[in-house]
Design a protein around this motif. Structure first.
Motif, PDB file in Angstrom:
ATOM      1  N   PHE A   7       0.184 -10.038 -17.541  1.00 17.90           N
ATOM      2  CA  PHE A   7       0.312  -9.062 -18.640  1.00 17.90           C
ATOM      3  C   PHE A   7       0.677  -9.726 -19.966  1.00 17.90           C
ATOM      4  CE2 PHE A   7       1.095  -6.767 -14.697  1.00 17.90           C
ATOM      5  CZ  PHE A   7       0.245  -5.679 -14.843  1.00 17.90           C
ATOM      6  N   LYS A   8       0.580 -11.067 -19.985  1.00 18.70           N
ATOM      7  CA  LYS A   8       0.965 -11.818 -21.184  1.00 18.70           C
ATOM      8  C   LYS A   8       0.064 -11.498 -22.381  1.00 18.70           C
ATOM      9  CE  LYS A   8       3.732 -15.085 -22.803  1.00 18.70           C
ATOM     10  NZ  LYS A   8       5.183 -14.915 -22.867  1.00 18.70           N
ATOM     11  N   ASP A   9      -1.236 -11.339 -22.135  1.00 17.87           N
ATOM     12  CA  ASP A   9      -2.167 -11.061 -23.241  1.00 17.87           C
ATOM     13  C   ASP A   9      -1.839  -9.738 -23.919  1.00 17.87           C
ATOM     14  OD1 ASP A   9      -3.468 -13.407 -22.798  1.00 17.87           O
ATOM     15  OD2 ASP A   9      -5.166 -12.538 -21.711  1.00 17.87           O
ATOM     16  N   LYS A  10      -1.627  -8.697 -23.114  1.00 17.04           N
ATOM     17  CA  LYS A  10      -1.272  -7.383 -23.681  1.00 17.04           C
ATOM     18  C   LYS A  10       0.038  -7.483 -24.465  1.00 17.04           C
ATOM     19  CE  LYS A  10      -3.401  -3.838 -20.737  1.00 17.04           C
ATOM     20  NZ  LYS A  10      -4.258  -4.690 -19.919  1.00 17.04           N
ATOM     21  N   TYR A  11       0.991  -8.180 -23.887  1.00 13.87           N
ATOM     22  CA  TYR A  11       2.304  -8.345 -24.528  1.00 13.87           C
ATOM     23  C   TYR A  11       2.159  -9.023 -25.888  1.00 13.87           C
ATOM     24  CZ  TYR A  11       7.076 -10.028 -25.324  1.00 13.87           C
ATOM     25  OH  TYR A  11       8.308 -10.300 -25.865  1.00 13.87           O
ATOM     26  N   ASN A  12       1.382 -10.106 -25.935  1.00 14.71           N
ATOM     27  CA  ASN A  12       1.208 -10.853 -27.187  1.00 14.71           C
ATOM     28  C   ASN A  12       0.527  -9.998 -28.261  1.00 14.71           C
ATOM     29  OD1 ASN A  12       2.442 -13.158 -26.220  1.00 14.71           O
ATOM     30  ND2 ASN A  12       0.535 -14.085 -25.505  1.00 14.71           N
ATOM     31  N   ILE A  13      -0.471  -9.218 -27.852  1.00 12.56           N
ATOM     32  CA  ILE A  13      -1.156  -8.319 -28.808  1.00 12.56           C
ATOM     33  C   ILE A  13      -0.156  -7.320 -29.384  1.00 12.56           C
ATOM     34  CG2 ILE A  13      -2.859  -6.451 -29.030  1.00 12.56           C
ATOM     35  CD1 ILE A  13      -4.530  -7.946 -26.877  1.00 12.56           C
ATOM     36  N   LEU A  14       0.643  -6.720 -28.495  1.00 12.22           N
ATOM     37  CA  LEU A  14       1.614  -5.702 -28.932  1.00 12.22           C
ATOM     38  C   LEU A  14       2.725  -6.300 -29.791  1.00 12.22           C
ATOM     39  CD1 LEU A  14       1.861  -3.534 -25.685  1.00 12.22           C
ATOM     40  CD2 LEU A  14       0.812  -2.885 -27.852  1.00 12.22           C
ATOM     41  N   ILE A  15       3.168  -7.500 -29.455  1.00 13.27           N
ATOM     42  CA  ILE A  15       4.191  -8.179 -30.267  1.00 13.27           C
ATOM     43  C   ILE A  15       3.656  -8.420 -31.677  1.00 13.27           C
ATOM     44  CG2 ILE A  15       5.206 -10.480 -30.637  1.00 13.27           C
ATOM     45  CD1 ILE A  15       7.024  -8.894 -28.969  1.00 13.27           C
ATOM     46  N   ASN A  16       2.411  -8.891 -31.770  1.00 11.00           N
ATOM     47  CA  ASN A  16       1.808  -9.169 -33.077  1.00 11.00           C
ATOM     48  C   ASN A  16       1.659  -7.891 -33.900  1.00 11.00           C
ATOM     49  OD1 ASN A  16       1.613 -11.932 -32.684  1.00 11.00           O
ATOM     50  ND2 ASN A  16      -0.396 -11.794 -31.720  1.00 11.00           N
ATOM     51  N   ILE A  17       1.221  -6.798 -33.235  1.00 11.97           N
ATOM     52  CA  ILE A  17       1.083  -5.511 -33.930  1.00 11.97           C
ATOM     53  C   ILE A  17       2.445  -5.053 -34.439  1.00 11.97           C
ATOM     54  CG2 ILE A  17       0.567  -3.049 -33.632  1.00 11.97           C
ATOM     55  CD1 ILE A  17      -1.633  -3.873 -31.662  1.00 11.97           C
ATOM     56  N   ARG A  18       3.448  -5.089 -33.559  1.00 12.97           N
ATOM     57  CA  ARG A  18       4.799  -4.661 -33.948  1.00 12.97           C
ATOM     58  C   ARG A  18       5.321  -5.475 -35.128  1.00 12.97           C
ATOM     59  NH1 ARG A  18       9.917  -5.716 -31.405  1.00 12.97           N
ATOM     60  NH2 ARG A  18       9.246  -7.887 -31.554  1.00 12.97           N
ATOM     61  N   ASN A  19       5.146  -6.797 -35.063  1.00 10.91           N
ATOM     62  CA  ASN A  19       5.646  -7.666 -36.127  1.00 10.91           C
ATOM     63  C   ASN A  19       4.923  -7.432 -37.452  1.00 10.91           C
ATOM     64  OD1 ASN A  19       7.381  -8.725 -34.244  1.00 10.91           O
ATOM     65  ND2 ASN A  19       6.271 -10.641 -33.955  1.00 10.91           N
ATOM     66  N   ASP A  20       3.599  -7.252 -37.378  1.00  8.87           N
ATOM     67  CA  ASP A  20       2.810  -6.995 -38.600  1.00  8.87           C
ATOM     68  C   ASP A  20       3.222  -5.677 -39.248  1.00  8.87           C
ATOM     69  OD1 ASP A  20       1.425  -9.334 -38.304  1.00  8.87           O
ATOM     70  OD2 ASP A  20      -0.364  -8.423 -37.418  1.00  8.87           O
ATOM     71  N   LEU A  21       3.415  -4.649 -38.420  1.00 12.98           N
ATOM     72  CA  LEU A  21       3.808  -3.340 -38.949  1.00 12.98           C
ATOM     73  C   LEU A  21       5.230  -3.390 -39.524  1.00 12.98           C
ATOM     74  CD1 LEU A  21       2.323  -1.046 -36.162  1.00 12.98           C
ATOM     75  CD2 LEU A  21       1.620  -1.079 -38.564  1.00 12.98           C
ATOM     76  N   GLU A  22       6.089  -4.194 -38.887  1.00 14.85           N
ATOM     77  CA  GLU A  22       7.452  -4.340 -39.390  1.00 14.85           C
ATOM     78  C   GLU A  22       7.445  -4.978 -40.781  1.00 14.85           C
ATOM     79  OE1 GLU A  22      11.751  -5.825 -37.661  1.00 14.85           O
ATOM     80  OE2 GLU A  22       9.970  -6.940 -37.075  1.00 14.85           O
ATOM     81  N   LYS A  23       6.609  -6.010 -40.960  1.00 16.10           N
ATOM     82  CA  LYS A  23       6.491  -6.659 -42.277  1.00 16.10           C
ATOM     83  C   LYS A  23       5.965  -5.666 -43.311  1.00 16.10           C
ATOM     84  CE  LYS A  23       5.498 -11.200 -40.311  1.00 16.10           C
ATOM     85  NZ  LYS A  23       4.376 -12.071 -39.929  1.00 16.10           N
ATOM     86  N   LEU A  24       4.960  -4.877 -42.909  1.00 19.16           N
ATOM     87  CA  LEU A  24       4.400  -3.888 -43.834  1.00 19.16           C
ATOM     88  C   LEU A  24       5.436  -2.851 -44.246  1.00 19.16           C
ATOM     89  CD1 LEU A  24       0.806  -3.087 -42.481  1.00 19.16           C
ATOM     90  CD2 LEU A  24       1.395  -4.023 -44.713  1.00 19.16           C
ATOM     91  N   SER A  25       6.305  -2.484 -43.313  1.00 18.24           N
ATOM     92  CA  SER A  25       7.315  -1.473 -43.630  1.00 18.24           C
ATOM     93  C   SER A  25       8.317  -1.994 -44.652  1.00 18.24           C
ATOM     94  CB  SER A  25       8.047  -1.022 -42.357  1.00 18.24           C
ATOM     95  OG  SER A  25       8.894  -2.035 -41.875  1.00 18.24           O
ATOM     96  N   ILE A  26       8.464  -3.320 -44.731  1.00 22.49           N
ATOM     97  CA  ILE A  26       9.389  -3.930 -45.709  1.00 22.49           C
ATOM     98  C   ILE A  26       8.700  -4.103 -47.062  1.00 22.49           C
ATOM     99  CG2 ILE A  26      10.725  -6.013 -46.253  1.00 22.49           C
ATOM    100  CD1 ILE A  26      11.015  -6.378 -43.163  1.00 22.49           C
ATOM    101  N   THR A  27       7.421  -4.510 -47.032  1.00 20.52           N
ATOM    102  CA  THR A  27       6.693  -4.798 -48.281  1.00 20.52           C
ATOM    103  C   THR A  27       5.672  -3.716 -48.607  1.00 20.52           C
ATOM    104  OG1 THR A  27       4.988  -6.043 -47.083  1.00 20.52           O
ATOM    105  CG2 THR A  27       6.906  -7.269 -47.850  1.00 20.52           C
ATOM    106  N   GLN A  28       5.858  -2.526 -48.043  1.00 24.28           N
ATOM    107  CA  GLN A  28       4.857  -1.458 -48.123  1.00 24.28           C
ATOM    108  C   GLN A  28       4.337  -1.210 -49.536  1.00 24.28           C
ATOM    109  OE1 GLN A  28       6.301   2.346 -46.909  1.00 24.28           O
ATOM    110  NE2 GLN A  28       4.381   3.391 -47.238  1.00 24.28           N
ATOM    111  N   ALA A  29       5.258  -1.074 -50.484  1.00 25.69           N
ATOM    112  CA  ALA A  29       4.858  -0.690 -51.835  1.00 25.69           C
ATOM    113  C   ALA A  29       3.851  -1.664 -52.445  1.00 25.69           C
ATOM    114  CB  ALA A  29       6.098  -0.606 -52.735  1.00 25.69           C
ATOM    115  N   TRP A  30       3.939  -2.931 -52.023  1.00 21.61           N
ATOM    116  CA  TRP A  30       3.107  -3.945 -52.675  1.00 21.61           C
ATOM    117  C   TRP A  30       1.914  -4.385 -51.835  1.00 21.61           C
ATOM    118  CZ3 TRP A  30       4.443  -4.526 -57.599  1.00 21.61           C
ATOM    119  CH2 TRP A  30       5.741  -4.180 -57.962  1.00 21.61           C
ATOM    120  N   SER A  31       1.947  -4.131 -50.538  1.00 19.33           N
ATOM    121  CA  SER A  31       0.919  -4.752 -49.690  1.00 19.33           C
ATOM    122  C   SER A  31       0.122  -3.791 -48.808  1.00 19.33           C
ATOM    123  CB  SER A  31       1.566  -5.822 -48.801  1.00 19.33           C
ATOM    124  OG  SER A  31       2.568  -5.236 -47.991  1.00 19.33           O
TER     125      SER A  31
END
Length: 448
Positions: free
Chosen positions: A257-281
């Motif tokens: 289940f490592k592949d699914k986990y890695n995809i979900l981790i990347n999605i979560r991390n990308d969305l977390e970054k967007l939530s911080i820089t939302q106004a600009w990015s």
């Protein structure tokens, strides 16, 4: 594929619309223009009208057409957010999809707080307000579909609220605390570097709650068992069991289940970054790709769990870890959609600059103002430079007049007002100082 020839024709046209929407979404060379979105919106609404006439309210099972239609509606909704038309019916569609996902997961997990429900309830009220005010201007089908979705979400919400209402207030407080600890533990479990110390601290908080119980029960001031005590005690047991599993596994996911986990981790991390820089990015249409990935993984479950290549279900640790990442990601998408500004992305750079200026001016005001008018020069120059960008009172991008003129102009006026108040206060303070100096020097002159 649809069996009806007329539906197949509509499917072909919807597929063409979907392709155009995806191409427009991917184009980063220019801002998304309202007129381009509205052309595709009108084409989509016409196909929806024709489909409604064919089906006449009867729908015998979902087919390929429904999937493509859902995709088009989702994209159009995100485009409406991107061009700043956030208070119109089409913009509300994508948010209802995300809310439905969140509510389904809350129902499945039976792990939610009053804050979760309050936030979703407020958002649904806002969407119903949009529906009431904007319905005459849009397709009756879209309005009907949105009203139906809001009603379904409110029904689910009411059932979830009933579960919390079965808890007396003191144990509701404990319940909220346990939910917070559980989520913090799941977050610690999915960090790139696992921290045993962090999880042990959270487990210690669980033990504190456990020690406050009497014979395994939560009692009131009168010594009687509180209503809902058993449910909260069960949640505490689940939290303690999960802490033991997390400490044992230390964030290690099996290869199956490592592949699914890695995809979900990347999605979560990308969305977390967007939530911080939302106004600009953030371009809201980008959320479509995240949603599609999450939906695909979420819908791949069989009886609520994922299967490996041999058809064996994921163990509890893997299942809960993946579900946490999915739910967290949907939560970020909900937050990002909910925070979408009523301004076209073409005007967002100006809008964001004004937001920053406003925050700075408020900070200056709250910290006692300025000692001289000269200190306000940088703010005044920036405000005047933005004001001078207007042509006949409008902010233009090429020959276009992007959506959100009112919001940007209102924000600019607020900044000018704050700047004026600070200037007046500084001038009055300077006059007072001059008066005090002249008064203090007068007696000295007489004495000499």
């Amino acid at each position: 594929m649809p069996k009806d020839e007329r539906e197949r024709q509509i499917l072909d046209k919807l597929t063409a619309i979907q392709d155009k929407l995806l191409l427009l979404k991917r184009d980063r060379t220019q801002y998304i223009r309202s007129q381009d979105v509205m052309v595709l919106h009108d084409q989509l609404v016409e196909q929806v009208r024709q489909l409604n006439e064919i089906r006449k309210g009867e729908h015998k099972g979902e087919n390929r057409l429904d999937k493509v239609l859902e995709s088009c509606l989702q994209l159009i909704s995100l485009f409406f957010m991107t061009i700043g038309r956030t208070s119109e019916v089409p913009a509300a569609y994508a948010l209802t999809s995300t809310i439905k996902r969140l509510l389904d997961h809350l129902t499945e997990a039976r792990l939610f707080s009053a804050k979760d429900l309050t936030s979703i309830s407020n958002t649904l009220d806002r969407l119903e307000g949009i529906l009431a005010n904007d319905e005459p201007h849009h397709s009756p089908y879209l309005a009907e579909l949105l009203a139906h979705r809001c009603a379904r979400c409110k029904s689910t919400l009411a059932k979830l609220r009933e579960q919390l209402d079965q808890l007396d207030e003191p144990v509701q407080v404990v319940w909220e605390r346990l939910i917070s600890i559980l989520r913090s533990m799941s977050l610690a479990n999915t960090k790139s570097k696992f921290s045993t110390t962090e999880v042990l601290k959270l487990k210690a908080k669980l033990r504190e709650i456990e020690e406050s119980m009497v014979d395994g029960k939560f009692l009131g001031e009168d010594g009687q068992e509180l209503r809902g005590s058993e449910a909260v005690a069960e949640l505490l047991r689940r939290c303690l069991a999960w802490s033991d599993i997390v400490l044992e596994r230390k964030g290690v996911i099996p290869d199956a289940f490592k592949d699914k986990y890695n995809i979900l981790i990347n999605i979560r991390n990308d969305l977390e970054k967007l939530s911080i820089t939302q106004a600009w990015s953030l371009r809201e249409t980008d959320l479509y790709d995240f949603q599609r990935q999450l939906d695909k993984i979420d819908e791949a479950r069989v009886d609520g769990n994922w299967l490996d290549q041999d058809g064996n279900p994921a163990e509890l640790y893997v299942q809960r870890t993946l579900l946490y990442l999915i739910r967290r990601s949907y939560g970020y998408i909900y937050h990002l959609m909910n925070s979408s500004e009523p301004v076209s992305e073409a005007l967002l750079p100006i809008y964001n600059q004004l937001q920053t200026l406003k925050r700075c001016l408020i900070e200056v005001k709250n910290s006692g103002g300025v000692s001289s008018v000269r200190e306000l020069y940088p703010y005044s120059m920036k405000l005047n430079s933005i004001d001078n960008m207007r042509v006949d009172g409008k902010f233009m991008v090429g020959d276009d007049i992007p959506e959100g003129q009112g919001s940007v102009s209102e924000l600019l006026a607020e900044c000018f007002e704050l700047n004026y108040e600070l200037r007046v206060a500084a001038e009055e303070a300077a006059e007072r100082r001059e008066d005090e100096e002249s008064q203090s020097s007068a007696p000295q002159t007489t004495a000499s």
